[in-house]
Design a protein around this motif. Structure first.
Motif, short mmCIF file in Angstrom:
data_model
loop_
_atom_site.label_atom_id
_atom_site.label_comp_id
_atom_site.label_asym_id
_atom_site.label_seq_id
_atom_site.Cartn_x
_atom_site.Cartn_y
_atom_site.Cartn_z
N HIS A 1 26.22 28.56 -1.04
CA HIS A 1 25.59 27.65 -0.06
C HIS A 1 24.16 27.35 -0.48
O HIS A 1 23.31 28.23 -0.52
CB HIS A 1 25.63 28.24 1.35
CG HIS A 1 25.15 27.28 2.38
ND1 HIS A 1 25.81 26.09 2.65
CD2 HIS A 1 24.06 27.28 3.19
CE1 HIS A 1 25.16 25.43 3.59
NE2 HIS A 1 24.09 26.12 3.94
N HIS B 1 26.88 30.49 7.27
CA HIS B 1 26.10 31.25 8.27
C HIS B 1 26.98 32.07 9.23
O HIS B 1 27.12 33.27 9.07
CB HIS B 1 25.12 30.37 9.04
CG HIS B 1 24.14 29.71 8.14
ND1 HIS B 1 23.07 30.38 7.61
CD2 HIS B 1 24.09 28.45 7.62
CE1 HIS B 1 22.39 29.56 6.82
NE2 HIS B 1 22.98 28.39 6.80
N ASP C 1 20.89 29.22 0.21
CA ASP C 1 20.48 28.15 1.12
C ASP C 1 19.29 27.35 0.55
O ASP C 1 19.01 27.40 -0.63
CB ASP C 1 20.19 28.73 2.51
CG ASP C 1 20.53 27.77 3.65
OD1 ASP C 1 20.80 26.59 3.38
OD2 ASP C 1 20.51 28.20 4.81
ZN LIG Z 1 22.66 25.00 4.82
#
Ligand SMILES: [Zn+2]
Length: 508
Positions: free
Chosen positions: A74, A290, A341
């Motif tokens: 991610h 998440h 992220d």
């Molecule tokens: Zn994200």
């Protein structure tokens, strides 16, 4: 034409089914893009390869650990230039400063530079596959092509998705004060988009870029179910089925997102996961980024469906989103992956940071042994990530037939002295400093810690040029959006204290 041959001699080769504390020495033979053989030292086939003409390239790897390249499952390349610009902001305030919609169209040089920053940092940390969930602004072929060209140039494997959302509002918008000034409301509510036009754009790109080069893979991404109409989500499910593509989306990252799910999905018991299941959006091809605010029932549904969760521990902490129930997901049997992220909310593309937090954050909720060990973190950073992206038969393990996506780690670094356990020292001691060589698709893209695919000094100069304009524009966005910050913080405080049925903070 004979494909290139590469021989890696005598490294300790990671094998999750072998001795994880003292992996055996092996010779690894690579033909073209693929691992041809993994052999004990002294095997006759290695000798045959070494004697063949043209001679293969040989990497002497004594005192080195050979790992499957890590999977950063991610990531968003669009804010690669914002490393170090933001801190101490909860999610929605951060979004106000970082979302590409606030910045508008960027130059080709800037798109290239921001993409390279993230990709280079991945390769330097031994990450060979990255999932770029990219909010293309504007949604045009130029922005897409410049981004993909930068990934291709640097030589990393990319699972690329265009993040779609037709509901533009910040997640927290419904919880803001009723007497919000109109100018502030416009900032947090954005402008809705036409789902049909955006779906058609993605469909056109899939057709236009086929067949894909071997290091590029598609995924599909609604930015988040709460940011998407049912029309958009159904269109994505349909496209995923027709093209056999994985779907990856943000789910329940923040308390505001859980509060929003409870008010939006009343027909599904207030559960975003039940809502996703009702649309056919929950299955082995789905990956949730998440999942901080998932409850036990939702976790059980995920495990049963075969969906994956990408744990992004660093950004969850930096954006004050709470601590994800990773132990519960692990116990339930959910496939777990790791992500680093955005560059502006974790500020470092390092699976080493993520692996260490994967194991250590379990102690936040439970003083007893959690059963989350270094080997689980390594699995999440390699095969778990590959599985989440539909690449489990392509990357994530050092086996014949898998792509040669690998990294060599220097065991003479102080992180490995004394060498007591490869698995534990990889997770708890290595910072990334020891990553010496990175190989993607059989190509050495980093040798002796220097990229071979681009000139790093020249890139540094290019980046300095781009930053002159970017810093000015960043300051303008910050100034223009400043009036919304106090209102967002107030709403964030209110939602953070609202009863949500579960809690992901330790309140003191
Ligand atoms: Zn994200």
């Amino acid at each position: 034409m004979t494909p290139n041959r590469l021989v890696i001699l005598g490294a300790q080769v990671w094998d999750p089914e072998g001795d994880v504390h003292a992996p055996s020495r092996r010779d690894v033979l690579i033909e073209g893009t693929t691992i041809a053989a993994v052999l004990p030292p002294g095997d006759a086939l290695t000798a045959t390869w070494l004697a063949a003409q043209p001679a293969p390239e040989v990497l002497e790897a004594t005192d080195r650990l050979l790992m499957p390249g890590f999977v950063n499952a991610h990531f968003h390349s669009y804010d690669g230039l914002m490393k170090g610009l933001l801190e101490d902001m909860p999610f929605d305030v951060w979004a106000l400063h970082s979302q590409p919609a606030y910045f508008g169209k960027r130059s080709r040089a800037e798109i290239r530079a921001r993409t390279l920053v993230g990709a280079i940092e991945c390769l330097k940390h031994g990450i060979t596959t990255v999932q770029d969930m990219n909010s293309l602004v504007p949604m045009d072929e130029e922005t897409l092509d410049v981004t993909l060209a930068a990934f291709a140039e640097v030589g990393i494997r990319v699972v690329f998705s265009i993040a779609l959302r037709d509901v533009a509002a910040l997640d927290i918008a419904p919880f803001m004060a009723a007497d919000l000034p109109e100018s502030v409301r416009a900032l947090v509510e954005g402008s809705p988009r036409d789902p049909h036009a955006d779906l058609a754009f993605v469909e056109r790109q899939i057709a236009r870029l086929a067949p894909l080069p071997s290091r590029l893979h598609w995924a599909l991404s609604p930015s988040g179910p709460q940011r998407s109409s049912a029309t958009l989500l159904e269109g994505i499910v349909d496209m995923a089925q027709r093209h056999s593509l994985p779907v990856t989306t943000h789910v329940l990252e923040t308390p505001a997102q859980r509060a929003k799910a409870q008010s939006l999905y009343t027909a599904h018991g207030g559960s975003m996961i039940r809502y996703m299941a009702s649309l056919g959006l929950l299955g082995p091809g789905t990956t949730l980024a998440h999942g901080v605010w998932l409850d036990d029932e939702e976790i059980a549904m995920l495990a049963e469906s075969g969906a994956s969760v990408v744990h992004n521990p660093m950004s969850n902490l930096k954006l004050k989103s709470g601590v994800a129930p990773i132990r519960r997901m692990h116990d339930a049997g959910v496939n777990l992956a790791l992500g680093c992220d955005n560059c502006s909310c974790g500020d470092c593309q390092s699976v080493f940071q993520a692996m260490k937090l994967f194991c250590t954050l379990a102690a936040v909720t439970d003083p007893s042994p959690a059963g989350l060990h270094a080997t689980h973190a390594i699995e999440a950073g390699t095969l778990g990530g590959a599985r989440a992206l539909g690449l489990e038969h392509v990357v994530g393990a050092i086996k014949p037939g898998m792509r040669a996506d690998l990294c060599l780690i220097d065991l003479t670094d102080i992180a490995w002295m004394p060498l007591n356990s490869v698995a534990r020292q990889l997770v708890y001691s290595e910072t990334g400093r020891g990553v010496e060589t990175t190989i993607v698709d059989g190509v050495i893209v980093m040798r002796n810690r220097k990229l071979t695919t681009i000139d790093e000094d020249q890139f540094r100069a290019e980046l300095a040029d781009v930053m002159l304009g970017f810093r000015r524009d960043f300051a303008q966005v910050t100034q223009a959006n400043a009036p919304a910050v106090a209102y967002l913080l107030e709403a964030n405080r209110r939602v953070g204290n609202a009863p949500l049925g579960i809690d992901r903070f330790i309140r003191s």
